[in-house]
Design a protein around this motif. Structure first.
Motif, PDB file in Angstrom:
ATOM      1  N   PHE A  36       0.807  -0.941  -0.111  1.00 20.68           N
ATOM      2  CA  PHE A  36      -0.194   0.054  -0.148  1.00 20.68           C
ATOM      3  C   PHE A  36       0.857   1.465   0.059  1.00 20.68           C
ATOM      4  O   PHE A  36       0.705   2.226  -0.747  1.00 20.68           O
ATOM      5  CB  PHE A  36      -1.046  -0.071   1.378  1.00 20.68           C
ATOM      6  N   LEU A  39       2.275   1.677  -3.578  1.00 18.92           N
ATOM      7  CA  LEU A  39       1.262   2.314  -4.404  1.00 18.92           C
ATOM      8  C   LEU A  39       1.204   3.701  -4.058  1.00 18.92           C
ATOM      9  O   LEU A  39       0.630   4.504  -4.958  1.00 18.92           O
ATOM     10  CB  LEU A  39      -0.059   1.589  -4.070  1.00 18.92           C
ATOM     11  N   HIS A  40       1.187   4.075  -2.795  1.00 21.77           N
ATOM     12  CA  HIS A  40       1.067   5.485  -2.386  1.00 21.77           C
ATOM     13  C   HIS A  40       1.875   6.598  -2.894  1.00 21.77           C
ATOM     14  O   HIS A  40       1.531   7.428  -3.666  1.00 21.77           O
ATOM     15  CB  HIS A  40       0.918   5.508  -0.830  1.00 21.77           C
ATOM     16  N   TRP A  44      -1.025   5.674  -6.962  1.00 19.02           N
ATOM     17  CA  TRP A  44      -2.115   4.913  -7.345  1.00 19.02           C
ATOM     18  C   TRP A  44      -2.899   4.600  -6.285  1.00 19.02           C
ATOM     19  O   TRP A  44      -4.024   4.219  -6.384  1.00 19.02           O
ATOM     20  CB  TRP A  44      -1.423   3.503  -7.994  1.00 19.02           C
ATOM     21  N   PHE A  45      -2.587   4.848  -5.095  1.00 17.88           N
ATOM     22  CA  PHE A  45      -3.568   4.595  -3.896  1.00 17.88           C
ATOM     23  C   PHE A  45      -3.160   5.589  -2.789  1.00 17.88           C
ATOM     24  O   PHE A  45      -2.386   5.414  -1.843  1.00 17.88           O
ATOM     25  CB  PHE A  45      -3.083   3.168  -3.148  1.00 17.88           C
ATOM     26  N   GLY A  48      -3.615   5.030   0.730  1.00 22.01           N
ATOM     27  CA  GLY A  48      -2.848   3.639   1.292  1.00 22.01           C
ATOM     28  C   GLY A  48      -1.591   4.029   2.194  1.00 22.01           C
ATOM     29  O   GLY A  48      -1.166   3.420   3.242  1.00 22.01           O
ATOM     30  N   VAL A 270     -11.586   3.778   3.401  1.00 28.21           N
ATOM     31  CA  VAL A 270     -10.636   4.108   2.293  1.00 28.21           C
ATOM     32  C   VAL A 270     -11.656   5.063   1.523  1.00 28.21           C
ATOM     33  O   VAL A 270     -11.351   5.942   0.989  1.00 28.21           O
ATOM     34  CB  VAL A 270     -10.149   2.909   1.516  1.00 28.21           C
TER      35      VAL A 270
END
Length: 376
Positions: A36, A39-40, A44-45, A48, A270
């Protein structure tokens, strides 16, 4: 970010006949939350990173209480050994990553940056509420400053939490007089009140440095993990008996429902994350979903998802999570620069290459370097 990783923390504790219970599912979750964070950092997240930092801090408190609780209660806790393990786990890789940032040109040392370099080297940078300081060097190293402070406070924090007995809590619930319990309950209420007063009053420009980065504020996450483990007291109830008994169909169905509910709660939090005021969204918004994950996936009668998180591949990912966390940002920067793409939102090919390279380097570090340093 067990804690980042807590793999060197005794996540197993002895039962009545010397058997041990390991929180394997939590190990698998560490690997997932490390992803996560990756990806943060590639855009992308967005949620995360905040979610994962709270997870790692709370899980570290939980596992430390589980691993060291008995030794503290029985007077066998060795502070010197405890700190040797902490420094051997954190500092060698921190220094290597710090050197890498200089070698890669990410940080150009100058007369003006000497003080910042010293703060970074000694892992004190998170106490200064300025991005130029707490994000200096290897930017993710700010988390190490926070977790070191949590380690420093852990023995005293655990003793304080443990001094509030279940009988005292029961007395409060039943309205009976209990001065000691009332004092502690009042103190906890005051601490929580001061915490949220700071969250509400801190200027938006300083919210990141004060609410999200500051070690004293993040001690709340760690402390919640300690209290959660102490409340469950799993290492005091004969884990071997729970592990040996057969799980019935109804209980297995209930476990599946609880696991899905905990994950569903995380997804809901989220989904609403962007609609929450920044001071709360950075930290306290994640306390409830992380607590649910810790409660459900620390249960010894796991099924379905818990079993998947306990598989060998997930355990390997969990053990590599700290090294992966430490190197991934540097790898993203390096690969992005090679392909001349923005590091905060690179293309799919760059993300894939950076991920594979980060996993590979983390494996090499853990396999040939990190584990050797961490032994005591």
């Amino acid at each position: 970010m067990n804690k980042i990783d807590s793999t060197d923390i005794p996540s197993a504790h002895p039962g009545k006949r010397g058997k041990k219970y390991e929180y394997k599912a939590l190990g698998g979750l560490r690997g997932l939350f490390a992803l996560f964070i990756f990806l943060h950092h590639v855009g992308w997240f967005p949620a995360g990173g905040d979610f994962a930092v709270s997870f790692f801090l709370m899980t570290s408190g939980f596992l430390m209480a589980a691993g060291y609780g008995n030794s503290i209660d029985e007077g066998r806790f060795k502070l010197k050994r405890f700190w040797i393990r902490r420094f051997k786990k954190i500092y060698p890789l921190h220094i290597l990553c710090l050197i890498a940032t200089i070698a890669m040109g990410m940080w150009v040392l100058s007369i003006k940056s000497v003080a910042t370099f010293i703060l970074n080297l000694t892992l004190l940078q998170s106490w200064v509420p300025s991005p130029e300081v707490f994000f200096s060097g290897n930017p993710v190293a700010w988390f190490l400053a926070d977790i070191l402070f949590c380690y420093l406070m852990f023995p005293s924090l655990y003793r304080w939490v443990s001094s509030l007995k279940k009988a005292d809590l029961s007395a409060i619930a039943q309205g009976r007089k209990n001065t000691k319990a009332e004092r502690k309950a009042l103190m906890m209420a005051v601490i929580l009140g001061v915490y949220f007063a700071i969250v509400l009053c801190v200027p938006k420009d300083f919210c990141l440095g004060v609410v999200y980065i500051n070690p004293l504020m993040r001690l709340m996450d760690f402390g919640i993990g300690v209290m959660l483990e102490r409340a469950f007291g799993r290492h005091r109830i004969g884990m071997e008996e729970i592990m040996e008994r057969r799980v019935g169909t109804e209980e297995e169905r209930s476990r599946n429902i609880l696991e899905k509910a905990a994950i569903g709660a995380g997804i809901i939090f989220v989904a609403f994350w962007q609609h929450i005021p920044e001071g709360f969204a950075l930290v306290s918004w994640w306390w409830i979903p992380v607590m649910l994950l810790l409660i459900v996936f620390s249960n010894p009668t796991q099924s379905l998802i818990g079993e998947w998180l306990s598989c060998k591949a997930a355990q390997v990912a969990g053990k590599m999570s700290f090294s992966f966390f430490m190197v991934h940002y540097l790898i993203i920067q390096l690969v992005s620069s090679l392909f001349d793409q923005p590091a905060d939102y690179p293309g799919i090919a760059v993300v894939a290459i950076a991920f594979v390279a980060s996993v590979g380097l983390a494996y090499v570090i853990d396999r040939f370097l990190h584990f050797g340093w961490a032994r005591v």
